[in-house]
Structure formats: C-alpha cells, structure tokens
Design an enzyme around this catalytic site. Structure first.
Site, PDB file in Angstrom:
ATOM      1  N   ARG A  69      42.932  16.926   4.503  1.00 42.27           N
ATOM      2  CA  ARG A  69      41.982  17.331   3.474  1.00 42.27           C
ATOM      3  C   ARG A  69      42.679  17.405   2.121  1.00 42.27           C
ATOM      4  O   ARG A  69      43.846  17.767   2.035  1.00 42.27           O
ATOM      5  CB  ARG A  69      41.392  18.709   3.799  1.00 42.27           C
ATOM      6  CG  ARG A  69      40.280  18.668   4.834  1.00 42.27           C
ATOM      7  CD  ARG A  69      39.683  20.036   5.063  1.00 42.27           C
ATOM      8  NE  ARG A  69      40.629  20.939   5.669  1.00 42.27           N
ATOM      9  CZ  ARG A  69      41.326  21.861   5.029  1.00 42.27           C
ATOM     10  NH1 ARG A  69      41.144  22.063   3.739  1.00 42.27           N
ATOM     11  NH2 ARG A  69      42.176  22.620   5.675  1.00 42.27           N
ATOM     12  N   TYR A 209      39.401  10.379   5.937  1.00 43.11           N
ATOM     13  CA  TYR A 209      40.028  11.265   6.916  1.00 43.11           C
ATOM     14  C   TYR A 209      39.279  12.569   7.156  1.00 43.11           C
ATOM     15  O   TYR A 209      38.864  13.240   6.215  1.00 43.11           O
ATOM     16  CB  TYR A 209      41.458  11.611   6.457  1.00 43.11           C
ATOM     17  CG  TYR A 209      42.319  12.039   7.621  1.00 43.11           C
ATOM     18  CD1 TYR A 209      42.899  11.082   8.452  1.00 43.11           C
ATOM     19  CD2 TYR A 209      42.522  13.378   7.933  1.00 43.11           C
ATOM     20  CE1 TYR A 209      43.659  11.453   9.540  1.00 43.11           C
ATOM     21  CE2 TYR A 209      43.289  13.755   9.023  1.00 43.11           C
ATOM     22  CZ  TYR A 209      43.863  12.788   9.822  1.00 43.11           C
ATOM     23  OH  TYR A 209      44.621  13.149  10.906  1.00 43.11           O
ATOM     24  N   LYS A 218      33.363  20.325   7.629  1.00 42.08           N
ATOM     25  CA  LYS A 218      33.688  21.338   6.618  1.00 42.08           C
ATOM     26  C   LYS A 218      32.688  21.317   5.460  1.00 42.08           C
ATOM     27  O   LYS A 218      32.322  22.367   4.930  1.00 42.08           O
ATOM     28  CB  LYS A 218      35.095  21.116   6.073  1.00 42.08           C
ATOM     29  CG  LYS A 218      36.176  21.017   7.117  1.00 42.08           C
ATOM     30  CD  LYS A 218      36.318  22.272   7.936  1.00 42.08           C
ATOM     31  CE  LYS A 218      37.504  22.122   8.876  1.00 42.08           C
ATOM     32  NZ  LYS A 218      37.765  23.331   9.625  1.00 42.08           N
ATOM     33  N   HIS A 238      34.531  30.000   9.538  1.00 40.07           N
ATOM     34  CA  HIS A 238      35.591  29.139  10.072  1.00 40.07           C
ATOM     35  C   HIS A 238      36.194  29.838  11.305  1.00 40.07           C
ATOM     36  O   HIS A 238      37.287  30.381  11.236  1.00 40.07           O
ATOM     37  CB  HIS A 238      36.644  28.947   8.971  1.00 40.07           C
ATOM     38  CG  HIS A 238      37.634  27.875   9.245  1.00 40.07           C
ATOM     39  ND1 HIS A 238      38.887  27.855   8.675  1.00 40.07           N
ATOM     40  CD2 HIS A 238      37.573  26.775  10.030  1.00 40.07           C
ATOM     41  CE1 HIS A 238      39.545  26.790   9.086  1.00 40.07           C
ATOM     42  NE2 HIS A 238      38.777  26.127   9.911  1.00 40.07           N
ATOM     43  N   SER A 260      43.253  26.587   9.179  1.00 42.73           N
ATOM     44  CA  SER A 260      43.449  25.299   9.856  1.00 42.73           C
ATOM     45  C   SER A 260      44.868  25.223  10.429  1.00 42.73           C
ATOM     46  O   SER A 260      45.830  25.647   9.778  1.00 42.73           O
ATOM     47  CB  SER A 260      43.276  24.151   8.865  1.00 42.73           C
ATOM     48  OG  SER A 260      41.988  24.200   8.307  1.00 42.73           O
ATOM     49  N   CYS A 262      46.294  26.812  12.895  1.00 43.39           N
ATOM     50  CA  CYS A 262      46.927  28.082  13.279  1.00 43.39           C
ATOM     51  C   CYS A 262      46.580  28.458  14.715  1.00 43.39           C
ATOM     52  O   CYS A 262      46.717  29.614  15.109  1.00 43.39           O
ATOM     53  CB  CYS A 262      46.514  29.197  12.327  1.00 43.39           C
ATOM     54  SG  CYS A 262      47.272  29.065  10.707  1.00 43.39           S
ATOM     55  N   ASP A 285      36.182  25.728  16.058  1.00 43.43           N
ATOM     56  CA  ASP A 285      36.425  25.641  14.611  1.00 43.43           C
ATOM     57  C   ASP A 285      35.381  26.348  13.739  1.00 43.43           C
ATOM     58  O   ASP A 285      35.738  26.899  12.711  1.00 43.43           O
ATOM     59  CB  ASP A 285      36.512  24.160  14.200  1.00 43.43           C
ATOM     60  CG  ASP A 285      37.142  23.959  12.827  1.00 43.43           C
ATOM     61  OD1 ASP A 285      38.112  24.660  12.505  1.00 43.43           O
ATOM     62  OD2 ASP A 285      36.657  23.098  12.070  1.00 43.43           O
ATOM     63  N   ARG A 377      45.547  13.920  14.791  1.00 46.09           N
ATOM     64  CA  ARG A 377      44.390  14.599  15.403  1.00 46.09           C
ATOM     65  C   ARG A 377      43.870  13.857  16.617  1.00 46.09           C
ATOM     66  O   ARG A 377      43.984  12.639  16.714  1.00 46.09           O
ATOM     67  CB  ARG A 377      43.257  14.683  14.374  1.00 46.09           C
ATOM     68  CG  ARG A 377      43.596  15.507  13.130  1.00 46.09           C
ATOM     69  CD  ARG A 377      43.239  16.935  13.311  1.00 46.09           C
ATOM     70  NE  ARG A 377      43.735  17.793  12.233  1.00 46.09           N
ATOM     71  CZ  ARG A 377      43.324  19.043  12.067  1.00 46.09           C
ATOM     72  NH1 ARG A 377      42.432  19.570  12.860  1.00 46.09           N
ATOM     73  NH2 ARG A 377      43.837  19.784  11.104  1.00 46.09           N
TER      74      ARG A 377
HETATM   75  O1  SAT Z   1      40.370  17.819   8.441  1.00 44.74           O
HETATM   76  S1  SAT Z   1      39.606  18.984   8.911  1.00 44.74           S
HETATM   77  O2  SAT Z   1      39.134  19.748   7.771  1.00 44.74           O
HETATM   78  O3  SAT Z   1      38.461  18.548   9.688  1.00 44.74           O
HETATM   79  C1  SAT Z   1      40.565  19.968   9.900  1.00 44.74           C
HETATM   80  C2  SAT Z   1      40.936  21.266   9.287  1.00 44.74           C
HETATM   81  O4  SAT Z   1      41.572  21.294   8.246  1.00 44.74           O
HETATM   82  O5  SAT Z   1      40.577  22.322   9.856  1.00 44.74           O
HETATM   83 MN    MN Z   2      39.211  24.114  10.739  1.00 40.05          MN
END
Ligand code: SAT
Ligand code: MN
Length: 600
Positions: A69, A209, A218, A238, A260, A262, A285, A377
C-alpha cells in the site's frame, strides 16, 4: 448491462473516459475465474503452479516498485479538509477530479475494462454493502473473485439500489497496436488512491497491488465504510473475528484490531495449546459491527477470502493457513521452486537448495538475501480454512463479547490488560502504537501511533472517530457491550528476544479474556487497567520462566510516565475534536501512575 440505470450510466461514462478496447461485465462464474488465470498466463503476469503440488493456483511477481500500500499517495477527498483530519492526506474533491480526469482519459487503451459487482458481506445480509469495481487488471478480477462475493448474483440483489463506485486502472495504456505488455503493468511514476466519502466513490490509479487495487477491501470496507458507519451508528473496523469454545462447549466471539502484518491471520486461525479449547475463524482482517435488536454488537466479516502475509507462515506458525492455501490460491512476490511450487522465509526449517526469488533471480541459501518480498501475499478462499466457523456466513453476524487492541511493542505494554470501562478501552485503542511493517511502503520498525490499527484506514477525522466510539458506548447498555482489552505479544527482554512465545500460546490469553467475560476470571487493578491476578492466567505446561512472565506482565510505572509526553503530543494533533472523555482518561491515568510512583 444491468437493471440499475445509475450503474449503466456510470459504466458507460467511465468507459468513454478510459477508452478500453472492450467492456466485460463479470458474472462471477468459475469459468470466468479460469479465463482470468489463462489471460494472466498468456500475458506473462502469472505462472501456473504444478497441478499435483498446488492445484488450480498461480504465481505472480509484481513490479518491484509496486509491492505494498502507498500511504503517501492515499487521499481522503472530503468536501472539507477538516473532515479528513490530521492523520489523512486530504485533497479537494474538485481539484482531485481535475488531476485524475486527464490521467484516466485513455488509460485503458489496448485493455479490457471489467465491471465487477461485489458484495462486502454475505449477499443480502442486513450488514452487507454492495460496490462495483471497474478495473483493467485481470489480476484484480481474479483476486476479487476470491476476496469478495462477485458477479450477477450481486446485481440481482442490488436492483435499483445504491452502490459504492470504484474505478481502478493500472495506469499503463497500450497505445500502439501490438505493443507488448509488461508482466505487471503499473505506473511507476504516478499513483493515486483517492476516496470521496460524501459521494461514496473510489478512484485508484497506477498500482495493481493489494489494498491499492482490490477496492472492496481497505478502500471500501474500511475507508468509505468507516464514514458510512459514523453516519449510520455502527462500526467498520480493521479487526479479525474469531470464535472460542471452552471445554464445556460454550462459545464466545472475539474481535481484535492489530496493524497490518502484526499477526491477525495467525491469531484468527490459531491452534490452542490449552487442552480442550477450540478456536475458529470468522475473519482475519475486517469486521463490520452493528447493534442487534437485543442491544448486543453483532459482527460480520465483509470479506470472502484471506489476503495474508506469506513470509513466516508455516505449518508450525499457522497450520490452518497452510491448509487454506493448498489449492485455488494466488501467490504474489514469493519465491518459485524448480518444480513450480512456492516458498518463502520460514515456510520450512531448511530452505530449498535452489529457488528463483521474487525478483526473478536465481537464489540459494548462500545468497545472503531474502528470497520472498517481506510483503509477499497469498490470496485464498476463506472457505478453505479448516477451522472456518460454521457461522462465518451467517447474515446476522456473530455476537461479539470482547474486543482486543494490540500492536508490536518491544517495551512498556504488557501481555494483556483489561480496560476499566468502555471509555477507558476507547482510550487504550486511541493510544495504540506499533512498530511499522512491510505492509506499507516506507521504513520498517519505526514506532508510530496507530489508533485502533486504523491510522491508514479511517476515512474521516480521527478525533471524530474516537468520539464515535464513545457514542457507541454511551448509547448501549454497558452490560451488553463487549469488554475491551489491550494485548501485546511482542514485548522483548533486555537481551532483545521476545519474552512471550506467541502463536498457539496466545490461546492462554484468549482463555483469560473468555473467563473475564464469563465472570470467572480473576484480575487485579493496576494504574493502567486490570491484569491477570496471580494464578489466573493458565500457564500449565508452558516453558516460559517465571522471571520472563513477571517481565511480560510488568506494569512499568516509570516507563508509562515517560510515555505520557508522546501521548499528549499525539492527542494535540486532534485539537478541539479530541473528546473530553479521552482527555479525562489521560488525566486519570496520569494521576493513577503518579500515585503508584509515589508509593514505590
Ligand atoms: O495490501 S493490503 O492493504 O490489502 C494488506 C494490509 O496492509 O493489511
Ligand atoms: Mn489489514
């Protein structure tokens, strides 16, 4: 074409601007998914993994400049700057459209525009919301098939109704007839991830991405949904959601907010080490929570799949995730084995002798560098998780009894701490801080305040968001509200090593949380909140020495006092939007700490 006039008009307007070669309405079928994989194989975006080892799965490597991100280029374009608040990048909506319109004009030349109707949440659930993503990326189409419920069945439910509009382009038109495509088209120079909360629109340009491109995740389910939640009196968070069952068969549900990368996915699927206890996954998530008629908060997982961090995932660290990704999975930025399977750091104790790394270079264990990108990922259907809960698609959601807040903190923050009240818990969420990870572009390991793990995802003024949490508490019957806790699996000793083993052993903390909610767990009051009373945290069979347990549970008065100036500076950012209730909590904490400090 659909039955929704507004949708048809918008699609045709966007197609006129973007000038794709073709417009395809996605039906959500498995044949369509297979077509997308095929298109990606043909264009060099994807390699099909070995059918025997990893059936129906592909391997993708992104452009090295498009791996996470991009918070710096993520904007909240609310009418008023004040609404975006101090934690978001703000851009004027009209000025943003004036920048984006030329970028989007002709941006899909030589490509296909796919129309993806999606539902965040079980189709037809009263908590679910519908959006439509327009994209020129087959990778996004395939990933959206996994991450959301998509296709004609969504349009049937939408009818003439309202939907969130998401326009996405990789920003790499193929201008000339026959111009060869790159394996991962994106725009290396220009990226914009823009949200228009008032008009419920998203415009994402230049990145293919994850959270930049899968707009249901998100952008919709957190940034836009948080604004809808504020307006309509619910919560878009989140958070993972898990079910926990005790040996007597009593089941409770816990939501937990962590930044994210963690360990949300690991916690959501953990295999308890405490005998007789069971953990099941509802989501890893995002949680949308609404009050039910009985005054309790009910949560759904708006997603349909997992987009999890790959490195570090192994049969030891997350058995259930490894099972979930055995088939029908899209892998991005991992390493490739010579026999067309994938590998990443720590997947097995011994790395394969030879790999191709995520940058397409030959790799051996002697290479001295990581073979997978740290934000590599997997993208897999949630239904493939062996411990997916029976209730995970229940349209009314699951009743949440406890909410955990946690970050990566090497110091100060103890293993677990129960809030004294909803207001105090909101305070704990608002001062959450965590060391940064590879999930976002930028420095890794820097400590930053990440309130409620929503710093990159709250679509409006964070001070108002705190106020919204307090309002939710004020309008509910306190006895029916979830209890709030702060947790930290990442505290380190003087030797720099983690004090707490984490992973499956976190079930001991979940057990204590369960027992607190059930009214049987014992706690002691400390200046920062309620910690497990001696003997109340089940440590049977755990090999952590008592001295380490003392450290992991220690309320270090001096360290907390030393942290207060940073908390105050963090709070100052919110100006007069900082709710009085949180100012009161900070003052009360300071008083309790000083009182305790004076005693020692
Ligand atoms: O790239 S994402 O935003 O989907 C994953 C994350 O940062 O939690
Ligand atoms: Mn996340």
């Amino acid at each position: 074409m659909s039955k929704n006039k507004q949708l048809d008009a918008w699609v045709s307007e966007m197609a006129t601007m973007c000038q794709p070669d073709a417009v395809v309405w996605c039906d959500g079928s498995s044949a369509e998914y297979d077509r997308m994989l095929h298109v990606m194989e043909q264009s060099g975006t994807a390699i099909r993994l070995d059918e025997g080892k990893r059936p129906h799965s592909i391997y993708v490597r992104s452009d090295p400049a498009d791996v996470a991100r991009v918070e710096e280029f993520t904007f909240i374009c609310s009418m008023s700057k004040d609404d975006a608040g101090p934690t978001n990048n703000w851009k004027d909506p009209a000025e943003t459209k004036a920048i984006l319109t030329p970028l989007f004009t002709g941006c899909m030349k030589g490509r296909t525009l796919y129309v993806i109707p999606y539902s965040m949440g079980p189709i037809g659930s009263p908590i679910a919301k519908i959006g439509v993503e327009l994209t020129d990326s087959p990778y996004v189409v395939a990933s959206m098939h996994i991450m959301a419920r998509v296709g004609t069945k969504v349009l049937d439910v939408l009818g003439e109704g309202e939907f969130v509009r998401g326009l996405h382009s990789v920003g790499a038109p193929l201008e000339k007839d026959g111009q060869p495509d790159t394996p991962w088209p994106c725009n290396a120079k220009t990226k914009y991830i823009c949200h228009f909360p008032e008009t419920r629109e998203i415009m994402s340009y230049g990145s293919g991405y994850g959270g930049n491109a899968l707009l249901g995740k998100k952008c919709h389910a957190l940034r836009i949904a948080s604004v809808q939640a504020r307006d309509e009196g619910w919560l878009a968070e989140h958070m993972l959601i898990l079910g926990i069952t005790n040996p007597e068969g009593v089941k409770k549900y816990i939501a937990a907010a962590f930044p994210s990368a963690c360990g949300k996915t690991n916690l959501a699927m953990l295999q308890p080490t405490v005998p007789g206890w069971k953990i099941e996954t509802i989501g890893d998530d995002i949680a949308w929570m609404k009050f039910g008629a009985d005054g309790h908060l009910y949560a759904i997982n708006p997603e349909f799949g997992f987009f999890g961090v790959a490195p570090g995932t192994s049969l030891k660290s997350n058995f259930n995730a490894m099972k979930a990704i055995e088939r029908n999975t899209i892998f991005t930025n991992c390493a490739l084995t010579p026999d067309r399977d994938i590998w990443w750091e720590e997947m097995t104790d011994t790395p394969p002798a030879e790999l191709t790394d995520w940058l397409r270079r030959p790799w051996t264990p002697a290479s001295g560098r990581k073979t997978a990108h740290p934000n590599a990922r997997f993208c897999a259907p949630a239904s493939q998780c062996p411990v997916i809960s029976r209730e995970w698609e229940d349209p009314k959601g699951v009743r949440i009894d406890a909410i955990l807040f946690g970050g990566r903190r090497a110091t100060v923050v103890p293993l677990v701490n129960e809030a004294l009240s909803w207001q105090h818990g909101t305070f704990l969420g608002s001062i959450m801080s965590s060391e940064t990870t590879a999930a976002a572009a930028g420095a890794v390991g820097a400590l930053r305040f990440d309130p409620f793990a929503m710093l990159p995802f709250c679509g409006y003024h964070m001070g108002d968001y705190f106020g919204h949490w307090l309002k939710i508490g004020a309008k509910a019957d306190p006895a029916r509200l979830p209890r709030l806790f702060n947790v930290n699996w990442f505290r380190k000793g003087a030797d720099g090593k983690f004090l707490w083993p984490g992973y499956g052993e976190n079930s001991r903390v979940l057990k204590w949380v369960f027992e607190r909610v059930a009214g049987t767990g014992k706690a002691v009051d400390t200046p920062i909140g309620r910690l497990p009373a001696p003997g109340s945290l089940d440590l049977a069979g755990l090999s952590v020495p008592p001295s380490a347990m003392d450290q992991v549970l220690k309320v270090d008065i001096e360290a907390w006092l030393a942290e207060l100036p940073a908390v105050r500076a963090h709070y100052e950012k919110f100006g007069d939007k900082l709710p009085q209730g949180l100012k009161d909590e900070l003052a009360a904490l300071e008083k309790r700490l000083q009182g305790a400090g004076a005693k020692v």
